[in-house]
Write an enzyme that holds these catalytic residues in place. Structure first.
Site, mmCIF file in Angstrom:
data_model
loop_
_atom_site.group_PDB
_atom_site.id
_atom_site.type_symbol
_atom_site.label_atom_id
_atom_site.label_comp_id
_atom_site.label_asym_id
_atom_site.label_seq_id
_atom_site.Cartn_x
_atom_site.Cartn_y
_atom_site.Cartn_z
ATOM 1 N N ASP A 58 4.864 1.559 -2.674
ATOM 2 C CA ASP A 58 3.324 1.978 -2.167
ATOM 3 C C ASP A 58 4.044 1.641 -0.408
ATOM 4 O OD1 ASP A 58 1.430 5.088 -2.307
ATOM 5 O OD2 ASP A 58 0.649 3.129 -1.154
ATOM 6 N N TYR A 63 0.630 0.020 7.102
ATOM 7 C CA TYR A 63 0.873 -1.105 7.433
ATOM 8 C C TYR A 63 1.599 -2.092 7.116
ATOM 9 C CZ TYR A 63 -0.905 1.772 2.787
ATOM 10 O OH TYR A 63 -1.832 2.355 2.114
ATOM 11 N N LYS A 93 3.549 7.121 3.921
ATOM 12 C CA LYS A 93 2.691 7.932 4.453
ATOM 13 C C LYS A 93 2.668 7.672 5.015
ATOM 14 C CE LYS A 93 -0.825 6.112 1.074
ATOM 15 N NZ LYS A 93 0.356 4.444 0.766
ATOM 16 N N HIS A 126 -2.339 10.732 4.990
ATOM 17 C CA HIS A 126 -2.740 9.593 4.817
ATOM 18 C C HIS A 126 -4.049 9.934 3.780
ATOM 19 C CE1 HIS A 126 -2.014 4.622 4.967
ATOM 20 N NE2 HIS A 126 -2.594 5.281 4.084
#
Length: 319
Positions: A58, A63, A93, A126
């Site tokens: 994931d 990120y 996402k 997201h």
């Protein structure tokens, strides 16, 4: 890196996504790190995870882990840990500042370029809101929040699947109300929702995935309430397991998916050691009776003068 022999006898339960028929391990490896770490640290952790047997990863553009994940996949193939990318299930996402109908396709292309992949297995919205275009930061300025145009964004997500850029599409942090709004017009329903809405999701063929299933202790948005819970500690002591293992096993027995996020090698291994034992009926009932609380991350988007004036309005409101 070793030979990867640890992974040869590991069987992680899988779920077949109804919208695509794609098989997904219900225990995934999260690549978000808080506090932030270097790309090299992230890459090495992912390589170790692949060697241990993780196959579901994931990530998200926000990120900063897409490129390290892509590098790790390439190196894993070179090392012989996996034969091809097709052995993996990769989720990314759509961040809030890209959550506009005309930005969805360019954004997934950017993620694929970062990952050095031809397709994703799952692409998620997201959060159920949009931010000012070009705003990429965790510390959200509430005045930058705008309501999402769900129809245009979801239509573009469907186009991503039709074009083969992703095998499945889904959402993250959506309430029942917001999911129902999408289901009312969607041609392709969400395959996944990373939030706890099990009864509604089960009735609509949507798999729930628990993100931060251990409470995200040590982050700005998490707490230690899960890992320090006395009931869970007692069950763990009785079974000779860790509290984390008890939580993850309970989630598996509840039929949901979970994303675990530890770059510590020993804990990465422990998180996989939950498939050759089970909780007793009484132990499960004790966990079921524990008080539940809604994730506090919704408070990040709430301001009395902003788009979402209360947490309840954020999760379930009409805006």
């Amino acid at each position: 890196m070793g030979s990867g022999s640890e992974a040869t006898c590991l069987t992680i339960p899988e779920h077949v996504l109804t919208s695509s028929g794609r098989r997904m391990q219900r225990l995934g490896f999260g690549t978000a790190a808080y506090p932030l770490v270097t790309p090299e640290v992230t890459k090495r952790a992912i390589l170790q995870a692949i060697e241990l047997g993780y196959r579901h990863f994931d990530t998200a553009y926000i990120y900063g882990s897409e490129q390290p994940l892509g590098d790790a996949i390439g190196e894993a193939i070179s090392l012989g840990l996996i034969k091809s990318r097709d052995e993996l299930f990769i989720t990314s996402k759509l961040w809030c500042s890209d959550a506009y109908g005309d930005l969805v396709l360019p954004t997934i292309h950017r993620s694929l370029q970062n990952l050095k992949l031809e397709y994703l297995d799952l692409y998620l919205i997201h959060w159920p809101l949009s931010l000012e275009r070009g705003l990429y930061e965790f510390g959200v300025r509430k005045e930058a929040i705008v309501p999402m145009d769900f129809v245009s964004v979801w239509t573009a997500m469907e186009e991503c699947q039709r074009l083969g850029l992703t095998k499945s599409i889904g959402v993250s942090n959506f309430s029942c109300k917001k999911l129902a709004d999408i289901l009312a017009f969607a041609n392709i329903p969400p395959a996944v929702n990373q939030k706890k809405l099990r009864e509604f999701c089960n009735a609509n063929g949507i798999l729930v995935i628990g993100y931060s299933p251990l409470g995200a202790s040590g982050t700005l948005w998490g707490s230690n309430q899960v890992l320090e819970n006395e009931v869970l500690k007692e069950i763990a002591d009785t079974k000779g397991k860790t509290v984390a293992q008890i939580c993850l096993r309970w989630a598996m027995e509840e039929g949901v998916g979970v994303i675990v996020k530890s770059f510590n090698g020993e804990r990465m291994k422990q998180n996989l050691e939950i498939f050759d034992w089970s909780l007793s009926e009484e132990e499960s009932k004790r966990i079921d009776r524990l008080p539940q609380s809604r994730c506090s991350t919704g408070e990040l988007f709430v301001d009395e003068h902003g788009t979402f004036k209360t947490v309840e309005e954020f999760w379930d409101g009409e805006v």
